[in-house]
Design an enzyme around this catalytic site. Structure first.
Site, PDB file in Angstrom:
ATOM      1  N   CYS A  89      -8.210  14.102 -44.848  1.00 22.13           N
ATOM      2  CA  CYS A  89      -9.367  14.884 -44.870  1.00 22.13           C
ATOM      3  C   CYS A  89     -10.399  14.107 -45.756  1.00 22.13           C
ATOM      4  O   CYS A  89     -10.973  13.114 -45.502  1.00 22.13           O
ATOM      5  CB  CYS A  89      -9.193  16.350 -45.442  1.00 22.13           C
ATOM      6  SG  CYS A  89     -10.629  17.469 -44.868  1.00 22.13           S
ATOM      7  N   HIS A 175      -4.914  18.062 -41.220  1.00 22.81           N
ATOM      8  CA  HIS A 175      -4.134  18.501 -42.250  1.00 22.81           C
ATOM      9  C   HIS A 175      -2.760  18.727 -41.739  1.00 22.81           C
ATOM     10  O   HIS A 175      -2.355  19.939 -41.753  1.00 22.81           O
ATOM     11  CB  HIS A 175      -4.590  19.490 -43.238  1.00 22.81           C
ATOM     12  CG  HIS A 175      -5.831  19.564 -43.898  1.00 22.81           C
ATOM     13  ND1 HIS A 175      -5.358  18.666 -45.141  1.00 22.81           N
ATOM     14  CD2 HIS A 175      -7.054  19.755 -43.986  1.00 22.81           C
ATOM     15  CE1 HIS A 175      -6.878  18.543 -45.836  1.00 22.81           C
ATOM     16  NE2 HIS A 175      -7.714  19.336 -44.925  1.00 22.81           N
ATOM     17  N   GLU A 177       0.083  18.025 -43.042  1.00 18.84           N
ATOM     18  CA  GLU A 177       0.769  18.381 -44.176  1.00 18.84           C
ATOM     19  C   GLU A 177       0.952  19.718 -44.604  1.00 18.84           C
ATOM     20  O   GLU A 177       1.583  20.231 -45.242  1.00 18.84           O
ATOM     21  CB  GLU A 177       0.447  17.610 -45.470  1.00 18.84           C
ATOM     22  CG  GLU A 177      -0.921  18.225 -46.168  1.00 18.84           C
ATOM     23  CD  GLU A 177      -2.127  17.848 -45.556  1.00 18.84           C
ATOM     24  OE1 GLU A 177      -3.044  18.312 -46.168  1.00 18.84           O
ATOM     25  OE2 GLU A 177      -2.327  17.252 -44.379  1.00 18.84           O
TER      26      GLU A 177
END
Length: 233
Positions: A89, A175, A177
């Site tokens: 990001c 994202h 993660e």
């Protein structure tokens, strides 16, 4: 042992689900916040791996966040030397800027879980693991594609969702993660207006996270595991 340094731009945007494949690959993981007084003297060329996470600031807000210029300068040296680097990001936007590309506010807020479209180059890269997987998006900035990189993924709202340069540099706007980390609640509490601006419902976002997050994180871990296995040097 190999060293990995996580650069955290805000406390509630950590490496989250990516920590496991990084540690499983044999890295000793350290972390530093950009607000730490020691950050300005950290040699970003020294670690075997650097991971830069997200944040609500823009790369173009260096007057408000003086550490941005300092970080960009040192990051450019690392990228010039092809040091293994992952940006997520805001971290991806910093990589784009350090490679000479423009970073700027995009047309819409892109917030919520949805798949990215994988390019032909992406299909033969570690991003193949997130094909058809709904991953978390939470951004309103974008970047021009730096020269000499391969575009790996796009979305309906943003053409540049991921790029790589060779095996060592990987930038992800989304994202993968996030999906099992309780800090997701802090994101909602910190930026409820971003959810609303994107036309989303806060409770629906929480449900998306619970339903789609574990699958997204599992795919994201496979992606990072393969990327780490393919690093050059």
């Amino acid at each position: 042992m190999k060293s990995a340094l996580i650069i955290r731009h805000v406390p509630y945007e950590g490496v989250a689900g990516f920590r496991k494949p990084i540690k499983d690959a044999g890295y000793v993981v350290d972390r530093i916040d950009v607000t730490d007084a020691a950050f300005s003297s950290v040699d970003l060329s020294a670690p075997d791996l650097v991971i830069m996470m997200g944040g609500p600031m823009g790369v173009y807000e260096a007057e408000q966040y003086p550490w941005i210029s300092c970080q960009l300068r040192r990051l450019a040296w690392r990228l010039e030397a092809d040091g293994p680097t992952l940006g997520v990001c805001f971290g991806a936007q910093m990589m784009a800027a350090a490679l000479g590309a423009r970073v700027y506010a995009g047309p819409v807020k892109e917030v919520g879980f949805k798949p990215v479209t994988i390019s032909d180059a992406g299909a033969s890269s570690p991003l193949r693991h997130v094909h058809d997987v709904s991953v978390l998006h939470w951004h309103g900035d974008t970047f021009d594609l730096p020269r000499g990189v391969d575009l790996l993924a796009s979305s309906d709202a943003y053409a540049h969702q991921a790029f790589r340069r060779g095996p060592n540099l990987l930038a992800l706007q989304f994202h993968a993660e996030m999906g099992e980390d309780p800090r997701f609640d802090a994101w909602i509490d910190e930026w409820p207006e971003s959810v609303l601006e994107a036309g989303k419902d806060i409770e629906a976002m929480r449900r998306e996270h619970d339903e789609l997050g574990p699958v997204a994180v599992a795919a994201g871990r496979r992606m990072i595991e393969e990327w780490l296995e393919g690093l050059n040097g």
